[in-house]
Write an enzyme that holds these catalytic residues in place. Structure first.
Site, mmCIF file in Angstrom:
data_model
loop_
_atom_site.group_PDB
_atom_site.id
_atom_site.type_symbol
_atom_site.label_atom_id
_atom_site.label_comp_id
_atom_site.label_asym_id
_atom_site.label_seq_id
_atom_site.Cartn_x
_atom_site.Cartn_y
_atom_site.Cartn_z
ATOM 1 N N HIS A 141 -0.663 -16.305 -16.190
ATOM 2 C CA HIS A 141 -1.163 -16.817 -14.923
ATOM 3 C C HIS A 141 -0.667 -18.246 -14.745
ATOM 4 C CE1 HIS A 141 -3.616 -13.575 -13.396
ATOM 5 N NE2 HIS A 141 -4.172 -13.402 -14.580
ATOM 6 N N ASP A 171 1.744 -21.138 -8.906
ATOM 7 C CA ASP A 171 1.871 -19.946 -8.071
ATOM 8 C C ASP A 171 2.550 -20.218 -6.739
ATOM 9 O OD1 ASP A 171 0.734 -18.261 -9.902
ATOM 10 O OD2 ASP A 171 -1.190 -18.056 -8.869
#
Length: 398
Positions: A141, A171
């Site tokens: 992540h 991200d």
């Protein structure tokens, strides 16, 4: 191979990417945001949702990253699932997927399969680790990706653990935006050269790239490789945040001498201004600045610094930001279907962008996509009557 039907552009109303067709294989995080970005720019984005919904689902009616898109539902593990995606890829300019390396190939919708049907296709791949390397097939992540690039280690005070910047740095900044830039560059090449290609957008690559200036400063001896010791990481007392009397915060970025002088004058301690040029006095200067900010509320200080060049601003919450006079005047945020959200950016003089539709509900647009994209008859029929709710705690309108 039949030629793709290009949607008719309405000049000046649909954004600069009007007429571009994008297939998004549903995922979470940076892939959907990149597809939203292209949709905001006017592309016709068809999201291929899976029957069970995404792994980190929220109520589809509130998922802003699915605005300006249309949705069909395809089970890629069903016998006819890959063929349906290839039907879309044949008629598209761009395809976006965010699976682990090798998964799209095993499903029959990898680059080779898609390019066999459409050699001009830009195939965008969004991953954290990239398509190659020792960690390529590992789960991950945002926080792990930025940890390895050195950028997470730059955030926060020196005497506490590094601060996690939500998932904005990895991200979206290092991932989504680099995928979009790569897609647009490859799309330009495809239109000039007639051939598509694969865009490998890895969050580790993009996030590392974001730190280019810092690496230059490090090489020049102008940056220390530790937190809270540098000009731009809170190490100096005139670039950072300070608590106010009501427990809120002000942000200070008074770097240039003239802006710093204005800041010190309005703060009420101009006699301490010379401490700027003596790092040995920075602790004294920081303490004095902190004490002054603690003497009034955030809103009182906001009024003091209003209409000045002191480069000082209130730290607003997500709910406060849309109501700031400057952001309100620019319509930086907009409301659509009762959801307050950031407006499309950047802005274009000839082909303005807008939030045209709310979040696409899974499978709701199948018939329209079949018609507009000229898909085979086998695609027809209504959307599934019911889809498993990926989050039982929220209502699923499908």
């Amino acid at each position: 191979m039949p030629e793709a039907k290009t949607p008719t552009r309405t000049p000046g109303t649909e954004g600069p990417l009007a007429g571009v067709r994008v297939v998004e294989l549903a995922g979470i995080g940076p892939g959907p945001f990149a597809a939203m970005f292209l949709a905001d720019l006017g592309a016709d984005v068809v999201r291929v949702d899976r029957p069970g919904g995404p792994g980190l689902g929220i109520d589809p009616a509130h998922d802003v990253t699915n605005r300006n898109k249309r949705s069909v539902v395809v089970d890629l593990k069903a016998p006819d699932g890959p063929a349906r995606v290839l039907d879309l890829a044949e008629r598209a300019d761009v395809l976006i997927e965010g699976y682990r390396p090798g998964v799209a190939e095993r499903l029959g919708v990898g680059p080779r399969d898609c390019h066999a049907r459409n050699p001009r296709l830009v195939y965008g791949r969004m991953t954290g680790w990239g398509q190659e390397g020792p960690l390529a097939r590992r789960a991950g992540h945002d926080i792990g990706y930025i940890a390895l690039t050195g950028t997470l280690g730059m955030t926060g005070a020196p005497d506490v653990p590094p601060a996690a910047p939500a998932n904005l740095l990895g991200d979206y900044a290092g991932g989504s935006l680099y995928l979009v830039v790569g897609i647009l560059a490859a799309l330009h090449h495809a239109r000039e050269d007639g051939t598509g290609q694969v865009v490998d957008a890895a969050i580790v690559d993009g996030t590392a790239h974001l730190s280019a200036m810092i690496h230059g400063m490090l090489a020049a001896g102008a940056w220390q490789d530790r937190r809270g010791a540098n000009l731009l990481d809170g190490g100096c007392p005139f670039y950072g945040t300070y608590e106010t009397a009501d427990g809120r915060y002000m942000a200070v970025g008074a770097l240039e001498p003239q802006f710093y002088a204005e800041f010190m004058r309005l703060l009420g301690i101009p006699d301490l201004a010379p401490a700027r040029d003596d790092p040995a006095r920075w602790p004294e200067l920081r303490a004095a600045v902190a004490a002054r900010f603690k003497s009034r509320t955030r809103d009182e200080w906001t009024a003091v610094f209003a209409d000045s060049d002191a480069c000082t601003a209130p730290v607003l919450s997500l709910r406060e930001a849309p109501h700031h006079p400057h952001l309100a005047a620019r319509s930086t945020f907009t409301e659509h279907d009762g959801i307050t959200q950031p407006a499309p950016a950047p802005r274009f003089s000839a082909t303005p962008t807008t939030v045209r539709t709310g979040p696409a509900l899974p499978g709701a647009d199948t018939e329209a996509v079949v018609r507009d994209w000229g898909l085979p008859r086998a695609w027809g029929g209504p959307a599934p009557a019911s889809l498993p709710n990926p989050n039982p705690a929220v209502h699923n309108p499908q």
